[in-house]
Design a protein around this motif. Structure first.
Motif, short mmCIF file in Angstrom:
data_model
loop_
_atom_site.label_atom_id
_atom_site.label_comp_id
_atom_site.label_asym_id
_atom_site.label_seq_id
_atom_site.Cartn_x
_atom_site.Cartn_y
_atom_site.Cartn_z
N ARG A 365 0.72 -1.28 0.07
CA ARG A 365 0.02 -0.01 0.20
C ARG A 365 0.82 1.17 0.10
NH1 ARG A 365 0.17 1.60 5.51
NH2 ARG A 365 0.27 -0.22 6.84
N ASN A 366 2.02 1.21 0.42
CA ASN A 366 3.07 2.34 0.55
C ASN A 366 3.40 2.64 -0.84
OD1 ASN A 366 4.32 1.01 3.38
ND2 ASN A 366 2.93 2.68 3.59
N LYS A 368 1.59 1.95 -3.67
CA LYS A 368 0.58 2.54 -4.28
C LYS A 368 0.24 3.85 -3.83
CE LYS A 368 -1.64 -2.05 -4.53
NZ LYS A 368 -2.83 -2.97 -3.89
N GLU A 369 0.65 4.31 -2.78
CA GLU A 369 0.39 5.72 -2.26
C GLU A 369 1.49 6.59 -2.92
OE1 GLU A 369 1.03 6.12 2.14
OE2 GLU A 369 1.00 8.36 1.99
N TYR A 371 2.70 5.91 -5.79
CA TYR A 371 2.27 6.03 -7.16
C TYR A 371 1.50 7.14 -7.27
CZ TYR A 371 -0.48 4.93 -11.55
OH TYR A 371 -1.16 5.04 -12.67
N GLU A 372 0.27 7.01 -6.26
CA GLU A 372 -0.74 8.11 -6.49
C GLU A 372 -0.13 9.43 -6.22
OE1 GLU A 372 -3.90 7.59 -7.25
OE2 GLU A 372 -3.71 5.39 -7.43
N LYS A 373 0.65 9.49 -5.31
CA LYS A 373 1.29 11.00 -5.13
C LYS A 373 1.94 11.42 -6.37
CE LYS A 373 1.12 11.42 -0.19
NZ LYS A 373 1.69 11.41 1.07
N GLU A 376 -0.63 12.35 -8.97
CA GLU A 376 -1.19 13.68 -8.71
C GLU A 376 -0.30 14.77 -9.26
OE1 GLU A 376 -2.01 14.07 -4.56
OE2 GLU A 376 -3.29 12.35 -4.88
N ILE A 390 6.98 8.51 4.04
CA ILE A 390 6.05 7.56 3.99
C ILE A 390 5.85 6.57 5.17
CG2 ILE A 390 4.85 5.79 2.53
CD1 ILE A 390 4.51 8.35 1.02
N ASN A 391 4.49 6.25 5.30
CA ASN A 391 4.23 5.29 6.54
C ASN A 391 4.76 6.00 7.94
OD1 ASN A 391 3.28 2.84 7.58
ND2 ASN A 391 5.03 1.55 6.98
#
Lengths: 398, 294
Positions: A365-366, A368-369, A371-373, A376, A390-391
């Motif tokens: 999930r980290n 994925k986060e 990637y999302e950031k 954006e 992160i995390n």
């Protein structure tokens, strides 16, 4: 070709086995968590008559590297293992080993630096010796730790290179984790890695030479230039030796290995054991239709900017994941990646993510986060916050 | 007694040591005694800086300089490598350091080398301060000496601590040979070098080598001062064989000890001392000599 033996072993055992198969003559070592099992295994090999080598149980890591330098200058194949504070303590000697062009190999159990004292994984120890003139390899798994040890000796001792090399395996995540590996047959390693004979002389009363001269301002800069040139000429030699290894042993190594990068809009750049988790995250995101790829760094020094440009030059975003931090700027891989693209007409937007310090877990999930950031930032067309941690645990932060 | 190496100079002339440097005299004798089948390590310091400026070298034997604190560790690596790679064990391995590189920053590496019983002879060239960096005090600096970091002054006698008894500490590692020597008695020095190299295991030689620049004495007084140090009892010549550190042998006993004042007054580093200070130093030397049995 002899048969490769399947074994299920911890990371330190894998690097120790890689060292053993490379037939070192002298192993000065000092125990430090999480690389302690390396000198233990070497001691056991010697005690059981499986390895004909001299182990020096030195009184510090500084002396471990000093004794490696004495042994290597005498024409011996020398190696050691260390981590964290141990690498910090021998920092001075790392520069001297490289400056004397001694092909010493060190297995690193990558671990955080104090304070606060912490025995768990991050890359701060070897990253902090980035400028010492050592080649730096990082393993994703135990098999790579084993193979990279053999490769490190071969590359370091190549007459066109003659530089020391370190092989990093993440503390505990690899050093203490049991995985299946294939061990090449001794005779095949012997074939791949002939005995070390220093091409430019050694400490020998028959032909006296002075090592470690005083380099005055009239000479120092040229000597450093020579040493730096050796490092800069190394990438194609590494590629050549990686190719030969693959032909002989069937396992592929690259300075950077791309995964699903061809059509990727956003690429994650990782190093060490986190790459496996990142790959799984990429697979899941791909299933969801995201155009994401992964570039795994195996060689950090010399930094493979040429390959990074090829792999990520057409991407929109590059998420650089660092398990280290240079307070006042960001992660080391980020700095190097940014530098790689500085004069390019086209560059991906770059974000830097600091993760996994002092053994903090890194989850899918980290990634994925991250990637999302990065996505954006790409969509906004600007990077507002280049470096993000992160995390983080909000409760601890309070 | 002429050894077979007497003819050959193994430290070439043309090095950059100061005029009257005691280390040069010591090194010439030591290397002649060791002979060409030797490998040396040297700690950062005067000896290294004055003999190895690239692209020249004064060394006619193989030499490696790595850093300040680790001459003994580098030597450990060489010794292990030669042993492992089937050498006959006839090559002498010498580790050189100054007093700073032996008494202070190099002490841990030295102790480790002794404890591991490497067949290495560590030779400390003692000029009683960090001379290479500009005469700063170290744990070898004697009581009363004015240095750049222990200057004498209205509130200061100069160095206010006694000299660390390094050779006794080295000997306490139960090594097969530990001794003190000085350039005033070259035959004694050479004999001790020979014994140290023949010892089966680690050996330690503490060589007292006056420094005209740091002690501020005439460059023609170097040997004289080295002799006076022994004749006054300031520096005692002894050896301990087979780890018998409790049973040391005095190798040069002055028939009648000269007053320390004769030694002190030739050096400007002691010029500020009052009669009272000198008396105190005399008393301490007397007590030390009594301990040594003379």
């Amino acid at each position: 070709m002899g048969e490769q033996k399947g074994l299920t072993i911890q990371g330190n055992m894998a690097t120790a086995l890689g060292a053993k198969l490379s037939r070192p003559d002298v192993i000065p070592a000092y125990p430090i968590t999480p690389s302690t099992l390396f000198p233990e295994k070497i001691s056991e090999y010697i005690a059981d008559g499986e390895l004909d080598a001299s182990m020096i149980r030195v009184e510090s890591e500084h002396s471990a590297m000093s004794a490696c330098i004495g042994a290597s200058a005498s024409g011996a194949r020398a190696c050691t293992a260390s981590a964290s504070q141990g690498i910090a303590l021998m920092h001075e000697m790392l520069f001297i080993a490289a400056g004397m062009r001694l092909p010493i190999v060190m297995a690193v159990g990558n671990r955080a630096l104090s304070a606060p004292i912490n025995i768990w994984a991050d890359h701060q120890d070897s990253i902090s010796s980035r400028d010492s003139g050592w080649l730096q390899f990082y393993a994703e798994k135990n098999q790579e730790g084993l193979d990279l040890m053999i490769l490190a000796f071969r590359i370091a001792e190549d007459e066109r290179v003659l530089l020391p090399a370190m092989v990093g395996i993440d503390g505990f995540v690899l050093t203490h984790t049991v995985e299946g590996v294939k061990a090449p047959a001794q005779e095949d390693v012997d074939d791949f890695l002939p005995p070390y004979e220093p091409p430019h002389g050694k400490l020998d009363p028959e032909e006296p030479m002075t090592f470690g001269s005083l380099g005055t301002p009239e000479y120092y800069q040229e000597l450093k230039y020579d040493q730096t040139q050796a490092m800069e000429n190394t990438p194609e030699i590494i590629d050549e030796i990686f190719d030969e290894f693959e032909e002989r042993f069937g396992r592929e190594y690259n300075r950077i290995t791309p995964y699903k990068c061809e059509d990727a809009d956003i690429i994650l750049l990782t190093m060490g054991s986190m790459s496996g988790t990142a790959r799984a995250a990429v697979d899941e995101m791909r299933e969801e239709g995201e155009k994401v790829g992964l570039a795994k760094l195996t060689v950090f020094r010399p930094f493979p900017g040429d390959l990074l440009k090829e792999i990520a030059g057409d991407a929109d975003g590059l998420a650089v994941v660092d398990r280290n931090i240079s307070p006042g700027f960001g992660g080391a891989v980020f700095a190097e990646s940014a530098g790689t693209f500085i004069n390019e007409n086209r560059s991906p937007l770059m974000k830097n993510f600091i993760v996994g310090l002092g053994g903090r877990e890194i989850f899918k999930r980290n990634f994925k986060e991250m990637y999302e950031k990065t996505k954006e930032a790409v969509e906004a067309g600007e990077v507002k916050k280049p470096v993000e941690w992160i995390n983080m645990d909000e409760d601890v932060m309070r | 007694m002429m050894s077979e190496n007497e003819e050959k100079e193994l430290l070439a002339s043309g090095h950059r040591m100061c005029a009257g440097c005691g280390e040069g005299t010591a090194m010439r004798a030591i290397l002649k005694e060791a002979g060409p089948n030797s490998i040396a390590t040297v700690a950062t310091g005067c000896l290294e800086v004055t003999t190895t400026a690239y692209p020249q070298t004064a060394w006619e034997i193989p030499l490696i300089h790595a850093a300040f604190e680790n001459a003994a560790s580098v030597a450990s690596g060489i010794e292990a490598a030669l042993k492992q790679m089937d050498k006959k064990g006839e090559t002498n391995i010498l580790s050189f350091a100054g007093d700073g590189g032996t008494f202070d920053i190099g002490f841990q590496a030295l102790s480790g080398m002794f404890e591991r019983k490497h067949n290495v002879t560590h030779i400390c060239l003692d000029n009683e301060a960090y001379m290479n960096t500009g005469i700063q005090r170290c744990s070898s600096t004697p009581y009363g000496a004015s240095t750049t970091t222990s200057p004498s002054g209205k509130e200061s006698i100069g160095e206010d601590r006694p000299k660390k008894p390094i050779a006794r500490i080295a000997g306490a590692h139960d090594i097969p040979y530990a001794a003190t020597a000085t350039i005033a008695y070259i035959d004694d020095l050479k004999k001790k070098v020979n014994k140290a190299l023949k010892a089966d295991g680690p050996a330690f030689l503490h060589v007292f080598a006056p420094c005209p620049t740091g002690w501020r004495h005439g460059s023609d007084d170097t040997i004289e001062l080295a002799r006076l140090a022994v004749e006054t009892g300031v520096f005692v010549l002894w050896e301990a064989e087979d780890g018998e550190i409790c049973d040391i042998k005095i190798t040069k006993k002055p028939k009648e000890r000269k007053p320390v004042k004769e030694y002190l007054k030739k050096q400007r580093r002691f010029a500020h001392l009052t009669e009272e200070h000198i008396e105190k130093i005399q008393k301490e030397v007397d007590e030390k000599c009594e301990q040594y049995g003379f």
